[in-house]
Design an enzyme around this catalytic site. Sequence first.
Site, PDB file in Angstrom:
ATOM      1  N   ALA A 163     -14.312   8.945  -5.575  1.00 21.71           N
ATOM      2  CA  ALA A 163     -14.235  10.348  -5.136  1.00 21.71           C
ATOM      3  C   ALA A 163     -13.915  10.454  -3.646  1.00 21.71           C
ATOM      4  O   ALA A 163     -12.745  10.616  -3.270  1.00 21.71           O
ATOM      5  CB  ALA A 163     -15.522  11.071  -5.486  1.00 21.71           C
ATOM      6  N   GLU A 193     -10.893   4.914   6.636  1.00 19.33           N
ATOM      7  CA  GLU A 193      -9.833   4.171   5.952  1.00 19.33           C
ATOM      8  C   GLU A 193      -8.714   3.862   6.937  1.00 19.33           C
ATOM      9  O   GLU A 193      -8.375   4.719   7.765  1.00 19.33           O
ATOM     10  CB  GLU A 193      -9.298   5.002   4.775  1.00 19.33           C
ATOM     11  CG  GLU A 193     -10.375   5.233   3.724  1.00 19.33           C
ATOM     12  CD  GLU A 193      -9.935   6.099   2.539  1.00 19.33           C
ATOM     13  OE1 GLU A 193      -8.782   6.577   2.528  1.00 19.33           O
ATOM     14  OE2 GLU A 193     -10.769   6.290   1.640  1.00 19.33           O
ATOM     15  N   HIS A 216      -7.854   3.098  -1.768  1.00 17.05           N
ATOM     16  CA  HIS A 216      -7.638   4.521  -2.082  1.00 17.05           C
ATOM     17  C   HIS A 216      -6.364   4.712  -2.929  1.00 17.05           C
ATOM     18  O   HIS A 216      -5.471   5.488  -2.576  1.00 17.05           O
ATOM     19  CB  HIS A 216      -7.551   5.345  -0.790  1.00 17.05           C
ATOM     20  CG  HIS A 216      -7.872   6.805  -1.016  1.00 17.05           C
ATOM     21  ND1 HIS A 216      -8.451   7.597  -0.076  1.00 17.05           N
ATOM     22  CD2 HIS A 216      -7.694   7.611  -2.116  1.00 17.05           C
ATOM     23  CE1 HIS A 216      -8.606   8.827  -0.544  1.00 17.05           C
ATOM     24  NE2 HIS A 216      -8.157   8.849  -1.797  1.00 17.05           N
ATOM     25  N   GLY A 218      -6.697   5.266  -6.390  1.00 24.61           N
ATOM     26  CA  GLY A 218      -7.133   5.810  -7.683  1.00 24.61           C
ATOM     27  C   GLY A 218      -6.068   6.711  -8.310  1.00 24.61           C
ATOM     28  O   GLY A 218      -5.813   6.660  -9.508  1.00 24.61           O
TER      29      GLY A 218
END
Length: 333
Positions: A163, A193, A216, A218
């Site tokens: 998330a 990040e 990251h 996803g």
Amino acid sequence: MAIGAFCIGTNQIDLKTATKKGIAVFNAPFSNTRSVVELAIAEMIMLMRNIVDKSVKMHQGKWDKSASGSFEVRGKKLGIIGYGNIGTQLSVLAESIGMKVLYYDIEEKLSLGNAIRCKSMKEVLEHADVVSLHVDGRKSNHNLISHREFNWMRPGVIFINLARGHVVDIPALKENILSGKIAGCSVDVFPYEPVSNNEEFISELRGLPNTILTPHIGGSTVEAQENIGNYVPGKIMDYINTGSTSNSVNFPNLVLPTLENAHRLIHIHDNVPGILARINQSLADHNINIVGQYLKTNESIGYVITDIDKEYNKDVIKELRGIEHTIKFRVLY
Ligand code: NAI
């Protein structure tokens, strides 16, 4: 006229200013939903089977054939925190591979399939074999999962965060992985990040057992990119061609019928009392009949669409444009 965010997040856009200037912002809220869900399913299976550690060992030449600590996901309880676009889609796919779904959302939601709504996050965490986070990034979700919440979870739980990075207290997560409380973990999003592929990824989570770390990605699939590339321009074109603001991030959402044999006047104004009356007074003064009218407001602006059935003259347009507190005005047809 409009800004398209070719992604989900809109943090990079000053929404307040865009709204005040009458600029509609569109994003792609569910173009990559399925991609995230597929990854979550894949990861929970890999983690339940301890595949990450086994694969690392194989690359080191170590043969570790054993069934110990490996489980099927079938029949296990999946706890979903955040039952929005991704949470609901995950709920459906997880049930189709035999999982039992429990979820918690701060909003009242329709439970899909056989999913069970829990009254609190605690209730979900206390019963789930796999916990998957799918909440949004609102400020109050900062460190939503910390020491107390990990304590509520069952020993040997599988924990997944695809998330937002800031919703999990990373030192607390590390502690619970090292203690063995969390048997497997997968994290795709981080409080900080790297801004480019050239920057090193620095995190306390590096090197931990049965822990999948991904950059990251996803929602990063070719299919999702294609969906986004179709969805956002589609919304912008609809807005330009019909005035429809459905799913706009910052504008009052109006879905409009297609218009035949009429003209459409689009008026965006500061949300102050009396504007609709002023618009209608001007139209009445020019003997113009309204065939349809749609008004929606949010806390800062009002959005009025007025369909009229006959030729209009330039004076009425000038008058409508001149109404005090008008931000933007345009005539569609
Ligand atoms: P959504 O807005 O449809 O769903 C979020 C849900 O979480 C809402 O139903 C909301 O009511 C609920 N919620 C918020 N705070 C909560 C709390 N404290 N407890 C329980 N429920 C809570 O969002 P969507 O599309 O499902 O995305 C979910 C998350 O996934 C977002 O944070 C999004 O940024 C992230 N995401 C990550 C991607 C990746 O590449 N890893 C790609 C796409 C989305």
